[in-house]
Design a protein around this motif. Structure first.
Motif, PDB file in Angstrom:
ATOM      1  N   ASN A 160       0.820  -1.210   0.000  1.00  0.00           N
ATOM      2  CA  ASN A 160       0.000   0.000   0.000  1.00  0.00           C
ATOM      3  C   ASN A 160       0.861   1.269   0.000  1.00  0.00           C
ATOM      4  N   GLU A 190       0.662   4.047  -1.516  1.00  0.00           N
ATOM      5  CA  GLU A 190      -0.040   5.332  -1.530  1.00  0.00           C
ATOM      6  C   GLU A 190      -0.786   5.587  -0.223  1.00  0.00           C
ATOM      7  N   LYS A 191      -0.682   4.652   0.721  1.00  0.00           N
ATOM      8  CA  LYS A 191      -1.306   4.798   2.050  1.00  0.00           C
ATOM      9  C   LYS A 191      -2.811   5.071   1.959  1.00  0.00           C
ATOM     10  N   ILE A 192      -3.484   4.280   1.164  1.00  0.00           N
ATOM     11  CA  ILE A 192      -4.938   4.410   1.001  1.00  0.00           C
ATOM     12  C   ILE A 192      -5.630   3.729   2.176  1.00  0.00           C
ATOM     13  N   ASP A 193      -6.504   4.478   2.854  1.00  0.00           N
ATOM     14  CA  ASP A 193      -7.177   3.941   4.038  1.00  0.00           C
ATOM     15  C   ASP A 193      -8.651   3.610   3.805  1.00  0.00           C
ATOM     16  N   GLY A 212     -12.813   7.366   0.736  1.00  0.00           N
ATOM     17  CA  GLY A 212     -12.600   8.793   0.559  1.00  0.00           C
ATOM     18  C   GLY A 212     -11.282   9.120  -0.115  1.00  0.00           C
ATOM     19  N   ASP A 213     -10.277   8.275   0.105  1.00  0.00           N
ATOM     20  CA  ASP A 213      -8.956   8.527  -0.491  1.00  0.00           C
ATOM     21  C   ASP A 213      -8.969   8.380  -2.012  1.00  0.00           C
ATOM     22  N   LEU A 214      -9.946   7.654  -2.536  1.00  0.00           N
ATOM     23  CA  LEU A 214      -9.974   7.418  -3.985  1.00  0.00           C
ATOM     24  C   LEU A 214     -10.323   8.675  -4.781  1.00  0.00           C
ATOM     25  N   ASP A 245      -8.722  11.416  -4.501  1.00  0.00           N
ATOM     26  CA  ASP A 245      -7.466  12.156  -4.704  1.00  0.00           C
ATOM     27  C   ASP A 245      -7.085  12.122  -6.185  1.00  0.00           C
ATOM     28  N   LEU A 253      -4.147  10.090  -7.657  1.00  0.00           N
ATOM     29  CA  LEU A 253      -4.191   8.629  -7.741  1.00  0.00           C
ATOM     30  C   LEU A 253      -4.754   8.165  -9.083  1.00  0.00           C
ATOM     31  N   VAL A 306     -18.360  10.206  -2.736  1.00  0.00           N
ATOM     32  CA  VAL A 306     -16.961  10.213  -3.174  1.00  0.00           C
ATOM     33  C   VAL A 306     -16.941  10.259  -4.702  1.00  0.00           C
TER      34      VAL A 306
END
Length: 254
Positions: free
Chosen positions: A122, A124-127, A130-132, A134, A137, A161
């Motif tokens: 991981n 890109e440190k996707i948690d 919501g991170d998608l 960005d 990415l 999102v």
């Protein structure tokens, strides 16, 4: 006299044909009847059905099961075009419901959920979902016509999102492949697909409250040339051995 000759000739011919009939047939006399089944199945079942098919063939000598895997929407198109097949398993009930004229009564054999597939470690440190959003990415999704694409669209919309995917793929395995090859930073796939690619991708869990449940219905096809054998296979898919195989692969019970 003529009648007697004809009767004798008929009896003689019958005596000759009787042993030949006993030797005829594809099933070798007392052996199991040979049947070749073709099953159209959703791409996300590729790995688990290899195991299930082998188990079924072992239990049913003489029966060979060949699978054709594709996105559920593509399978539906094949059925409507009259592709020669005996049974169908899709990754959603909507697609199966649209084929009522071509199938027997469907039975849900398993469930699945979505995860976010990312590169191993991981980076890109996707948690979470919501991170998608960005823009830095590279996110890949399945097309909305595909069940996993439709599920993905639903859960992203519910969480508000907004994702602009770099591509929309024809099935879940194509999404997974993009992540595996480093052509995408993340993609929405089924939990079982990510598990099958362990060591190549990591899976970021999506909480149940934010997730979608995929249901897999199986049904016989009305144009099957082996209707009894097809029905037996679909019934087996709902039985204890098949359910254990599916559960071991990460699928949920129906």
């Amino acid at each position: 006299m003529t009648f007697r000759r004809r009767a004798a000739a008929a009896a003689f011919t019958a005596a000759l044909l009787l042993p030949l009939a006993a030797c005829g047939g594809d099933d070798g006399g007392d052996g199991p009847k040979k049947v070749d089944l073709t099953v159209l199945a959703a791409s996300s079942l590729t790995d688990v059905f290899a195991t299930a098919g082998a188990a079924y063939e072992k239990e049913n000598p003489g029966t060979k099961v060949a699978f054709s895997f594709a996105g559920s929407q593509e399978l539906a198109a094949q059925v409507r075009q009259g592709a020669p097949a005996d049974a169908l398993v899709t990754a959603d009930t909507k697609t199966m419901d649209g084929l009522r004229a071509e199938t027997g009564k469907p039975t849900v054999i398993a469930k699945n959920r979505l995860v976010i597939a990312v590169a191993e470690g991981n980076p890109e440190k996707i948690d979470g979902l919501g991170d998608l959003a960005d823009s830095r990415l590279k996110v890949v999704l399945a097309a909305p016509e595909v069940p996993v694409g439709r599920y993905g669209e639903q859960i992203l919309d519910r969480q508000k999102v907004e994702v602009k995917p770099v591509s929309q793929e024809p099935n879940v395995r194509a999404v997974l492949s993009k992540v595996e090859l480093g052509e995408a930073d993340a993609g929405l796939v089924y939990k079982t697909d990510a598990a099958a690619a362990a060591g190549k991708v990591d899976a970021i869990e999506i909480p149940d409250a934010q997730n979608a449940v995929a249901r897999y219905p199986a049904a016989t096809l009305k144009d099957s040339e082996h209707s009894e054998a097809a029905a037996a296979f679909v019934t087996w898919l709902s039985g204890p051995e098949a359910r254990k195989i599916l559960q071991d692969a990460g699928f949920q019970q129906p």
